[in-house]
Design an enzyme around this catalytic site. Structure first.
Site, PDB file in Angstrom:
ATOM      1  N   LYS A  66     -15.209  -0.334 -12.443  1.00  0.00           N
ATOM      2  CA  LYS A  66     -16.187  -0.512 -11.552  1.00  0.00           C
ATOM      3  C   LYS A  66     -15.979   0.785 -10.392  1.00  0.00           C
ATOM      4  O   LYS A  66     -17.001   1.010  -9.781  1.00  0.00           O
ATOM      5  CB  LYS A  66     -15.788  -1.679 -10.698  1.00  0.00           C
ATOM      6  CG  LYS A  66     -16.519  -2.902 -11.625  1.00  0.00           C
ATOM      7  CD  LYS A  66     -16.568  -4.172 -10.647  1.00  0.00           C
ATOM      8  CE  LYS A  66     -16.767  -5.394 -11.452  1.00  0.00           C
ATOM      9  NZ  LYS A  66     -16.977  -6.731 -10.861  1.00  0.00           N
ATOM     10  N   ASP A 102     -22.248  -7.530  -6.751  1.00  0.00           N
ATOM     11  CA  ASP A 102     -20.928  -8.357  -6.793  1.00  0.00           C
ATOM     12  C   ASP A 102     -21.136  -8.951  -5.281  1.00  0.00           C
ATOM     13  O   ASP A 102     -20.753  -9.964  -4.965  1.00  0.00           O
ATOM     14  CB  ASP A 102     -19.798  -7.905  -7.243  1.00  0.00           C
ATOM     15  CG  ASP A 102     -19.408  -7.643  -8.291  1.00  0.00           C
ATOM     16  OD1 ASP A 102     -20.108  -8.453  -9.287  1.00  0.00           O
ATOM     17  OD2 ASP A 102     -18.732  -6.737  -8.908  1.00  0.00           O
TER      18      ASP A 102
END
Length: 291
Positions: A66, A102
């Site tokens: 990420k 997220d």
């Protein structure tokens, strides 16, 4: 022409993203296929370069990439840049833009499925990786009273705490007590004992991982008054959640967050409203959690 979306990561055996994302594409009659694109770190640049093809709509990104994908992108959306992690990539005419869904998925699940209002609460976040960055920024943005971050790599926890503080300094009217602590020790134990919300952002307990069946906390540390939110979603009840339930604490698995962040990604790729109910049903079926 069939279009493709994939999940970029390493050791993806636990993932159910293909099941619920494909259910959404099929429900709307879209000729799109969702695949697993597992790769080692050395293969990441080539995989990202291939994402520029017209047949690729974009990708999701999971552990451990990420943060690593960010220098390989052409543009990073503001929130993702502030958080310092990307979990969604969109291909627009060969240019790759990184987003962080997220953040919204985390807070939506916390409020809607956990029934938890973060304002003026005390939170402890276990881990300081990509998903912890999203969780930490989301909690700070939701006006928690205090935030404790811990990681086995103490400098990583300190870095995340500093980044959140810098972000708050740019936002007027934000007051937050934030600390980075090493796991273990009396300060950490006291922080856990006093918290209203405990969030596991580590992969400990994840199915098909070396830490499957384990908990990130020593038995007996979980306060009965807290909500324990484990972002591990497979299995739906981890060892941490089992121990939390036995301690009398409320629990929330990571499944809702997974679906909500995936729905936000879906909308970025397609420009269409995600069929969230279809996605949730498919995710629960895939994980063996029933309806």
């Amino acid at each position: 022409m069939t279009k493709f979306v994939g999940l970029i990561g390493h050791k993806l055996g636990h993932s159910i993203s293909p099941q619920f994302q494909q259910a959404a594409f099929d429900h709307l009659g879209l000729d799109v296929r969702y695949e697993l694109w597992e790769t080692g770190e050395d293969g990441l640049p080539a995989l990202l370069e291939g994402l520029r093809r017209t047949s690729k709509l974009g990708a999701n990104v999971t552990i451990p990439y990420k943060e690593a994908v960010m220098p390989l992108l052409d543009e990073i959306e503001t929130d993702a840049g502030n958080i310092g992690a990307v979990n969604t990539i969109v291909n627009r005419d060969g240019r790759l833009t990184g987003y962080n869904t997220d953040y919204t998925g985390f807070i939506r699940a916390l409020r809607r499925d956990g029934g938890f209002a973060p304002a003026n609460k005390r939170a402890v976040v276990l881990g300081a990786g990509g998903v912890a960055r999203a969780a930490g920024f989301a909690l700070a943005g939701a006006a928690v009273k205090s935030l404790v971050i811990t990681d086995i790599i103490e400098s990583r926890a300190q870095g995340l705490a500093a980044d959140i503080e810098r972000g708050l300094n740019r936002a007027e009217g934000k007051a937050l007590e934030i600390k980075a602590l090493s796991p273990g020790g009396t300060q950490f134990e006291q922080a856990v004992s006093d918290c209203d919300l405990l969030v596991n952002c580590t992969p400990i307990g994840m199915k098909h991982s070396p830490a499957e069946g384990r908990s990130p906390l020593a038995s007996g540390m979980i306060p009965a008054r807290a909500l324990v939110y484990d972002l591990v979603y497979n299995p739906v009840e981890t060892q941490l959640l089992r121990e939390a339930r036995e301690a009398g604490a409320r629990t929330l698995s990571g499944l809702a967050m997974l679906v909500y962040q995936g729905a936000a990604s879906f909308e970025l790729w397609t420009g269409k409203a995600a069929p969230v109910d279809i996605m949730m049903q498919s995710a629960r079926k895939a994980i063996g959690a029933g309806r």
